[in-house]
Design a protein around this motif. Structure first.
Motif, mmCIF file in Angstrom:
data_model
loop_
_atom_site.group_PDB
_atom_site.id
_atom_site.type_symbol
_atom_site.label_atom_id
_atom_site.label_comp_id
_atom_site.label_asym_id
_atom_site.label_seq_id
_atom_site.Cartn_x
_atom_site.Cartn_y
_atom_site.Cartn_z
ATOM 1 N N ALA A 1 0.837 -1.209 0.000
ATOM 2 C CA ALA A 1 0.000 0.000 0.000
ATOM 3 C C ALA A 1 0.869 1.254 0.000
ATOM 4 N N GLU A 2 1.949 1.225 0.770
ATOM 5 C CA GLU A 2 2.844 2.388 0.821
ATOM 6 C C GLU A 2 3.455 2.649 -0.557
ATOM 7 N N GLN A 3 3.884 1.596 -1.236
ATOM 8 C CA GLN A 3 4.480 1.764 -2.572
ATOM 9 C C GLN A 3 3.446 2.223 -3.595
ATOM 10 N N ALA A 4 2.196 1.764 -3.426
ATOM 11 C CA ALA A 4 1.123 2.133 -4.361
ATOM 12 C C ALA A 4 0.491 3.472 -3.999
ATOM 13 N N MET A 5 0.881 3.998 -2.825
ATOM 14 C CA MET A 5 0.290 5.232 -2.300
ATOM 15 C C MET A 5 -1.233 5.094 -2.186
ATOM 16 N N LEU A 6 -1.635 3.977 -1.600
ATOM 17 C CA LEU A 6 -3.047 3.675 -1.376
ATOM 18 C C LEU A 6 -3.265 3.344 0.088
ATOM 19 N N ASP A 7 -4.515 3.370 0.498
ATOM 20 C CA ASP A 7 -4.888 2.919 1.833
ATOM 21 C C ASP A 7 -4.832 1.385 1.826
ATOM 22 N N ILE B 1 1.826 0.081 -9.465
ATOM 23 C CA ILE B 1 3.208 0.046 -8.966
ATOM 24 C C ILE B 1 4.140 -0.171 -10.154
ATOM 25 N N GLY C 1 8.986 0.996 -7.893
ATOM 26 C CA GLY C 1 8.175 0.716 -6.711
ATOM 27 C C GLY C 1 8.235 -0.741 -6.318
#
Length: 87
Positions: free
Chosen positions: A14-20, A35, A39
């Motif tokens: 999630a951090e790499q995808a910039m998602l919750d 990603i 990423g």
């Protein structure tokens, strides 16, 4: 599948995808999550650091890797397998 491993892998992805993390499913793929290759490499490095494992992954030829990155569920299973082999 250990919930703590699953949750930690999902948090890293999630951090790499910039998602919750709630937006990540076990069936989510790298393409689904947006990603890119950088990423993916950063996620692999974060997984190695977090779980104290060495992931057999070649960023230049990810399809030739023994580490299955086809989905989040596959990544979790591969991390758990590497952890079991290390134990």
């Amino acid at each position: 599948m250990s919930h703590s491993v699953r949750d930690r892998v999902i948090a890293i992805v999630a951090e790499q995808a910039m998602l919750d993390p709630g937006q990540i499913t076990l069936a989510s793929t790298q393409a689904d999550l947006g990603i890119d290759s950088l990423g993916l490499v950063e996620a692999v490095l974060a997984l190695e650091e977090t779980f104290g494992i060495s992931i057999p992954f070649n960023a230049n030829e990810p399809e030739q890797s023994d580490f299955d990155i086809s989905s989040v569920g596959a990544i979790i299973a591969a991390v758990e397998k590497l952890m079991a082999e290390k134990a």
